[in-house]
Design a protein around this motif. Sequence first.
Motif, PDB file in Angstrom:
ATOM      1  N   LYS A  45       0.855  -1.187   0.000  1.00 46.80           N
ATOM      2  CA  LYS A  45       0.000   0.000   0.000  1.00 46.80           C
ATOM      3  C   LYS A  45       0.887   1.232   0.000  1.00 46.80           C
ATOM      4  CE  LYS A  45      -4.174  -1.739   2.138  1.00 46.80           C
ATOM      5  NZ  LYS A  45      -5.203  -1.489   3.148  1.00 46.80           N
ATOM      6  N   ASP A  46       0.356   2.301  -0.601  1.00 49.27           N
ATOM      7  CA  ASP A  46       1.115   3.546  -0.633  1.00 49.27           C
ATOM      8  C   ASP A  46       0.834   4.362   0.633  1.00 49.27           C
ATOM      9  OD1 ASP A  46      -1.439   4.487  -1.066  1.00 49.27           O
ATOM     10  OD2 ASP A  46      -1.025   5.331  -3.036  1.00 49.27           O
ATOM     11  N   ALA A  47       1.318   5.585   0.692  1.00 47.54           N
ATOM     12  CA  ALA A  47       1.166   6.425   1.878  1.00 47.54           C
ATOM     13  C   ALA A  47      -0.294   6.780   2.153  1.00 47.54           C
ATOM     14  CB  ALA A  47       1.991   7.702   1.714  1.00 47.54           C
ATOM     15  N   LYS A  48      -1.128   6.780   1.116  1.00 48.72           N
ATOM     16  CA  LYS A  48      -2.540   7.113   1.291  1.00 48.72           C
ATOM     17  C   LYS A  48      -3.377   5.902   1.704  1.00 48.72           C
ATOM     18  CE  LYS A  48      -2.439  10.816  -2.125  1.00 48.72           C
ATOM     19  NZ  LYS A  48      -2.987  11.293  -3.397  1.00 48.72           N
ATOM     20  N   GLY A  49      -2.765   4.724   1.716  1.00 50.59           N
ATOM     21  CA  GLY A  49      -3.487   3.521   2.122  1.00 50.59           C
ATOM     22  C   GLY A  49      -4.114   2.766   0.967  1.00 50.59           C
ATOM     23  N   LYS A  50      -3.824   3.176  -0.258  1.00 49.94           N
ATOM     24  CA  LYS A  50      -4.369   2.495  -1.424  1.00 49.94           C
ATOM     25  C   LYS A  50      -3.373   1.434  -1.901  1.00 49.94           C
ATOM     26  CE  LYS A  50      -7.130   6.364  -3.037  1.00 49.94           C
ATOM     27  NZ  LYS A  50      -7.466   7.200  -4.179  1.00 49.94           N
ATOM     28  N   PHE A  51      -3.884   0.381  -2.523  1.00 52.89           N
ATOM     29  CA  PHE A  51      -3.007  -0.660  -3.047  1.00 52.89           C
ATOM     30  C   PHE A  51      -2.158  -0.099  -4.174  1.00 52.89           C
ATOM     31  CE2 PHE A  51      -6.345  -3.294  -1.144  1.00 52.89           C
ATOM     32  CZ  PHE A  51      -5.562  -4.145  -0.378  1.00 52.89           C
ATOM     33  N   ALA A  52      -0.886  -0.477  -4.163  1.00 55.76           N
ATOM     34  CA  ALA A  52       0.062  -0.004  -5.161  1.00 55.76           C
ATOM     35  C   ALA A  52       1.066  -1.107  -5.450  1.00 55.76           C
ATOM     36  CB  ALA A  52       0.783   1.243  -4.662  1.00 55.76           C
ATOM     37  N   LYS A  53       1.797  -0.965  -6.545  1.00 56.13           N
ATOM     38  CA  LYS A  53       2.872  -1.906  -6.841  1.00 56.13           C
ATOM     39  C   LYS A  53       3.964  -1.721  -5.804  1.00 56.13           C
ATOM     40  CE  LYS A  53       2.150  -2.330 -11.780  1.00 56.13           C
ATOM     41  NZ  LYS A  53       2.769  -2.258 -13.109  1.00 56.13           N
ATOM     42  N   CYS A  54       4.585  -2.816  -5.428  1.00 55.23           N
ATOM     43  CA  CYS A  54       5.601  -2.764  -4.363  1.00 55.23           C
ATOM     44  C   CYS A  54       6.836  -1.972  -4.764  1.00 55.23           C
ATOM     45  CB  CYS A  54       5.974  -4.172  -3.933  1.00 55.23           C
ATOM     46  SG  CYS A  54       4.631  -5.006  -3.047  1.00 55.23           S
ATOM     47  N   ASP A  55       7.083  -1.811  -6.062  1.00 57.78           N
ATOM     48  CA  ASP A  55       8.256  -1.049  -6.479  1.00 57.78           C
ATOM     49  C   ASP A  55       7.953   0.451  -6.601  1.00 57.78           C
ATOM     50  OD1 ASP A  55       6.627  -1.270  -8.676  1.00 57.78           O
ATOM     51  OD2 ASP A  55       8.222  -1.829 -10.062  1.00 57.78           O
ATOM     52  N   ALA A  56       6.732   0.875  -6.287  1.00 58.82           N
ATOM     53  CA  ALA A  56       6.372   2.276  -6.340  1.00 58.82           C
ATOM     54  C   ALA A  56       7.024   3.015  -5.163  1.00 58.82           C
ATOM     55  CB  ALA A  56       4.863   2.452  -6.274  1.00 58.82           C
ATOM     56  N   PRO A  57       7.348   4.289  -5.326  1.00 60.43           N
ATOM     57  CA  PRO A  57       7.971   5.017  -4.220  1.00 60.43           C
ATOM     58  C   PRO A  57       6.990   5.172  -3.043  1.00 60.43           C
ATOM     59  CG  PRO A  57       7.534   6.484  -6.080  1.00 60.43           C
ATOM     60  CD  PRO A  57       7.224   5.086  -6.529  1.00 60.43           C
ATOM     61  N   GLY A  58       7.482   4.873  -1.856  1.00 58.05           N
ATOM     62  CA  GLY A  58       6.669   5.014  -0.641  1.00 58.05           C
ATOM     63  C   GLY A  58       5.745   3.833  -0.352  1.00 58.05           C
ATOM     64  N   ALA A  59       5.794   2.799  -1.165  1.00 55.69           N
ATOM     65  CA  ALA A  59       4.937   1.637  -0.955  1.00 55.69           C
ATOM     66  C   ALA A  59       5.537   0.734   0.114  1.00 55.69           C
ATOM     67  CB  ALA A  59       4.760   0.863  -2.254  1.00 55.69           C
ATOM     68  N   LYS A  60       4.660   0.231   0.987  1.00 59.49           N
ATOM     69  CA  LYS A  60       5.110  -0.654   2.053  1.00 59.49           C
ATOM     70  C   LYS A  60       4.297  -1.951   2.000  1.00 59.49           C
ATOM     71  CE  LYS A  60       6.498   3.069   5.123  1.00 59.49           C
ATOM     72  NZ  LYS A  60       6.320   3.705   6.433  1.00 59.49           N
ATOM     73  N   PRO A  61       4.924  -3.089   2.272  1.00 58.82           N
ATOM     74  CA  PRO A  61       4.201  -4.363   2.250  1.00 58.82           C
ATOM     75  C   PRO A  61       3.161  -4.438   3.374  1.00 58.82           C
ATOM     76  CG  PRO A  61       6.571  -4.718   2.449  1.00 58.82           C
ATOM     77  CD  PRO A  61       6.328  -3.262   2.502  1.00 58.82           C
TER      78      PRO A  61
END
Length: 63
Positions: A45-61
């Motif tokens: 998930k990204d900083a906003k809490g939405k699902f994102a690709k793990c290689d995106a900046p700021g994404a956390k598992p």
Amino acid sequence: MLKALLATLTLTLFASATVQAAPCRDAQGKFVKCEAAKTKAVQCKDAKGKFAKCDAPGAKPIK
């Protein structure tokens, strides 16, 4: 009558054994051990809490 019942029972048991012994496949369709196929994919998930690709900046598992 008894032979027909015994033959039906034998075929049913044989068919159920072959279904249970079916090999597992991964997402690409390759044969793998069944334990490896059951592992969950990592989601992030990204900083906003939405699902994102793990290689995106700021994404956390997700844990």
